[in-house]
Design an enzyme around this catalytic site. Structure first.
Site, PDB file in Angstrom:
ATOM      1  N   SER A  99      50.063 -21.967 -26.955  1.00 46.27           N
ATOM      2  CA  SER A  99      50.100 -20.805 -26.158  1.00 46.27           C
ATOM      3  C   SER A  99      51.390 -20.235 -26.069  1.00 46.27           C
ATOM      4  O   SER A  99      52.501 -20.971 -25.519  1.00 46.27           O
ATOM      5  CB  SER A  99      49.627 -20.732 -24.767  1.00 46.27           C
ATOM      6  N   GLU A 108      60.664  -3.792 -26.945  1.00 42.08           N
ATOM      7  CA  GLU A 108      59.233  -2.885 -27.014  1.00 42.08           C
ATOM      8  C   GLU A 108      58.146  -3.399 -26.555  1.00 42.08           C
ATOM      9  O   GLU A 108      57.136  -2.726 -26.751  1.00 42.08           O
ATOM     10  CB  GLU A 108      59.263  -2.604 -28.826  1.00 42.08           C
ATOM     11  N   SER A 109      57.899  -4.475 -25.952  1.00 40.40           N
ATOM     12  CA  SER A 109      56.984  -4.988 -25.216  1.00 40.40           C
ATOM     13  C   SER A 109      56.794  -6.576 -25.521  1.00 40.40           C
ATOM     14  O   SER A 109      57.496  -7.402 -25.300  1.00 40.40           O
ATOM     15  CB  SER A 109      55.430  -4.269 -25.604  1.00 40.40           C
ATOM     16  N   HIS A 125      47.377 -17.576 -28.478  1.00 36.39           N
ATOM     17  CA  HIS A 125      46.822 -18.667 -28.046  1.00 36.39           C
ATOM     18  C   HIS A 125      46.018 -19.542 -28.978  1.00 36.39           C
ATOM     19  O   HIS A 125      45.141 -18.653 -29.867  1.00 36.39           O
ATOM     20  CB  HIS A 125      45.735 -18.326 -26.854  1.00 36.39           C
ATOM     21  N   CYS A 129      55.889  -0.411 -28.395  1.00 40.21           N
ATOM     22  CA  CYS A 129      56.025   0.974 -28.320  1.00 40.21           C
ATOM     23  C   CYS A 129      57.330   1.291 -29.256  1.00 40.21           C
ATOM     24  O   CYS A 129      57.714   0.781 -30.043  1.00 40.21           O
ATOM     25  CB  CYS A 129      56.419   1.269 -26.733  1.00 40.21           C
TER      26      CYS A 129
END
Length: 154
Positions: free
Chosen positions: A93, A100-101, A106, A121
């Site tokens: 994980s 940008e995020s 997982h 974004c």
């Protein structure tokens, strides 16, 4: 949050990765990182990617390198990444945090399955990250669900 800070995972200062060299005189002058596409304005594109009958799901270093390469291919700015290797099944994980995020993953090696989130974004194209991931995971079945997050009326 203190536990994350001890691991070096919490930024002490706000990032200036989205700073402009142009002086900002008011809130109205700040750059808007929302996307305008096909007559819509929204925060960003969120891809939910399922990789079935996949390989290389138990190597956190390879996964880290691949997701970082995928982020760059999509035009994103990497801030940091962190991955955890589980035992005894070997699942991984982790997340690549972007200006940008993010890209998160997982894996379930015992099921030959990985679930990946790609949210970006601005001018990034999260779809460009997928072929990079496919080179490592060699999945036999790929499912992609796209959502436009934060839709606003224009």
């Amino acid at each position: 949050m203190n536990a994350l800070a001890q691991l070096g995972m919490v930024s002490e200062l706000p990032s200036n990765n989205q700073a402009s060299s142009v002086p900002v005189s008011s809130d109205d002058d700040r750059k808007d990182y929302f996307v305008e596409k096909d007559g819509e304005k929204f925060a960003g594109t969120h891809l939910l990617v399922d990789l079935w009958d996949a390989t290389n799901l138990d190597d956190p270093e390879k996964i880290d390198r691949t997701l970082c390469e995928a982020a760059v291919a999509a035009g994103a700015t990497i801030l940091h990444s962190h991955f955890h290797h589980f035992t005894p099944n070997g699942g991984v994980s982790g997340v690549v945090v972007l200006a940008e995020s993010h890209i998160s993953i997982h894996t379930w090696p015992e099921r030959n399955f990985a679930a990946v989130d790609i949210f970006m974004c601005g001018a990034c194209d999260p779809h460009l990250a997928i072929p990079v991931m496919q080179r490592l995971f060699q999945e036999k079945r790929l499912e992609v669900d796209e959502q436009r997050r934060g839709r606003v009326a224009i």
